[in-house]
Design a protein around this motif. Structure first.
Motif, PDB file in Angstrom:
ATOM      1  N   VAL A  49       0.842  -1.201   0.000  1.00  0.00           N
ATOM      2  CA  VAL A  49       0.000   0.000   0.000  1.00  0.00           C
ATOM      3  C   VAL A  49       0.877   1.251   0.000  1.00  0.00           C
ATOM      4  CG1 VAL A  49      -1.735   1.303   1.290  1.00  0.00           C
ATOM      5  CG2 VAL A  49      -1.946  -1.180   1.066  1.00  0.00           C
ATOM      6  N   LEU A  50       1.936   1.233   0.795  1.00  0.00           N
ATOM      7  CA  LEU A  50       2.859   2.366   0.833  1.00  0.00           C
ATOM      8  C   LEU A  50       3.503   2.599  -0.536  1.00  0.00           C
ATOM      9  CD1 LEU A  50       4.386   4.536   2.442  1.00  0.00           C
ATOM     10  CD2 LEU A  50       6.066   2.776   3.042  1.00  0.00           C
ATOM     11  N   ALA A  51       3.914   1.522  -1.210  1.00  0.00           N
ATOM     12  CA  ALA A  51       4.536   1.650  -2.535  1.00  0.00           C
ATOM     13  C   ALA A  51       3.602   2.352  -3.518  1.00  0.00           C
ATOM     14  CB  ALA A  51       4.927   0.275  -3.068  1.00  0.00           C
ATOM     15  N   GLY A  52       2.312   2.111  -3.388  1.00  0.00           N
ATOM     16  CA  GLY A  52       1.341   2.756  -4.263  1.00  0.00           C
ATOM     17  C   GLY A  52       1.214   4.249  -4.043  1.00  0.00           C
ATOM     18  N   HIS A  53       1.643   4.712  -2.892  1.00  0.00           N
ATOM     19  CA  HIS A  53       1.512   6.139  -2.572  1.00  0.00           C
ATOM     20  C   HIS A  53       2.818   6.914  -2.713  1.00  0.00           C
ATOM     21  CE1 HIS A  53      -2.219   4.606  -0.851  1.00  0.00           C
ATOM     22  NE2 HIS A  53      -2.662   5.832  -0.973  1.00  0.00           N
ATOM     23  N   LEU A  54       3.900   6.228  -2.970  1.00  0.00           N
ATOM     24  CA  LEU A  54       5.189   6.910  -3.087  1.00  0.00           C
ATOM     25  C   LEU A  54       5.408   7.407  -4.510  1.00  0.00           C
ATOM     26  CD1 LEU A  54       7.402   4.451  -1.000  1.00  0.00           C
ATOM     27  CD2 LEU A  54       6.546   6.692  -0.297  1.00  0.00           C
ATOM     28  N   ARG A  55       6.273   8.408  -4.646  1.00  0.00           N
ATOM     29  CA  ARG A  55       6.607   8.958  -5.965  1.00  0.00           C
ATOM     30  C   ARG A  55       8.057   8.678  -6.358  1.00  0.00           C
ATOM     31  NH1 ARG A  55       1.789   9.461  -7.659  1.00  0.00           N
ATOM     32  NH2 ARG A  55       0.524  11.130  -6.818  1.00  0.00           N
ATOM     33  N   ASN A  56       8.888   8.382  -5.387  1.00  0.00           N
ATOM     34  CA  ASN A  56      10.308   8.142  -5.631  1.00  0.00           C
ATOM     35  C   ASN A  56      10.520   6.692  -6.067  1.00  0.00           C
ATOM     36  OD1 ASN A  56      13.035   7.155  -4.744  1.00  0.00           O
ATOM     37  ND2 ASN A  56      13.317   9.356  -4.445  1.00  0.00           N
ATOM     38  N   THR A  57      11.118   6.500  -7.230  1.00  0.00           N
ATOM     39  CA  THR A  57      11.306   5.165  -7.789  1.00  0.00           C
ATOM     40  C   THR A  57      12.124   4.265  -6.868  1.00  0.00           C
ATOM     41  OG1 THR A  57      11.223   6.111 -10.001  1.00  0.00           O
ATOM     42  CG2 THR A  57      12.105   3.899  -9.820  1.00  0.00           C
ATOM     43  N   THR A  58      13.175   4.791  -6.280  1.00  0.00           N
ATOM     44  CA  THR A  58      14.015   4.002  -5.382  1.00  0.00           C
ATOM     45  C   THR A  58      13.228   3.558  -4.157  1.00  0.00           C
ATOM     46  OG1 THR A  58      15.966   5.210  -6.138  1.00  0.00           O
ATOM     47  CG2 THR A  58      16.173   3.996  -4.071  1.00  0.00           C
ATOM     48  N   ALA A  59      12.446   4.457  -3.604  1.00  0.00           N
ATOM     49  CA  ALA A  59      11.638   4.120  -2.425  1.00  0.00           C
ATOM     50  C   ALA A  59      10.594   3.057  -2.779  1.00  0.00           C
ATOM     51  CB  ALA A  59      10.968   5.371  -1.873  1.00  0.00           C
TER      52      ALA A  59
END
Length: 145
Positions: free
Chosen positions: A23-33
């Motif tokens: 779920v967190l990955a879906g809300h992030l904008r940074n590719t590395t994160a």
């Protein structure tokens, strides 16, 4: 820690952690994160898988192979269904569509954790105990013939 409590902790903990990371990955904008979250979620799935697979030996050692085969068949259905569901959600490749894909995947993992938390066990099942009391191993019965 009793067997059932340990199994529930070691199955539900990684499932919930992996779901949160999806779920967190879906809300992030940074590719590395995003890649870090997805990699950590896959690692959590590996921990969950190893614990869930061992659970068959706790439930019914003489049927562990059959139980593993059945559970892996159900587990594999996710790989069949998920591309279709993803294709239905992602039409134009927007961030909102992918956010929904990761949220659905996380929701499925949370649901799996809830089901295991409610129904999971680490104890030998009565039906397995009854079956083993009246049967001899096949190798023993062949030698005695």
């Amino acid at each position: 820690m009793p067997g059932t409590a340990a199994r529930k902790l070691l199955v539900c903990g990684p499932l919930c952690t992996g779901a949160t990371l999806l779920v967190l990955a879906g809300h992030l904008r940074n590719t590395t994160a995003i890649l870090c979250c997805l990699t950590a979620a896959i690692c959590m799935d590996a921990v969950n898988w190893s614990m869930a697979t061992l659970n068959h030996l706790d439930l019914a050692p003489q049927y562990a192979g059959l139980l593993t085969g059945l559970s892996q068949t159900v587990y594999g259905l996710g790989g069949v269904v998920s591309p279709t569901v993803t294709g239905l959600i992602v039409r134009s490749g927007t961030a909102e569509e992918w956010r929904l894909v990761f949220t659905v995947a996380g929701g499925v993992a949370f649901l799996g954790a809830a089901v295991y938390l409610l129904l999971g066990s680490g104890r030998r099942q009565p039906w397995a105990r009854a079956a083993s009391q009246g049967c001899q191993p096949a190798a023993t019965s062949l030698v005695q013939s």
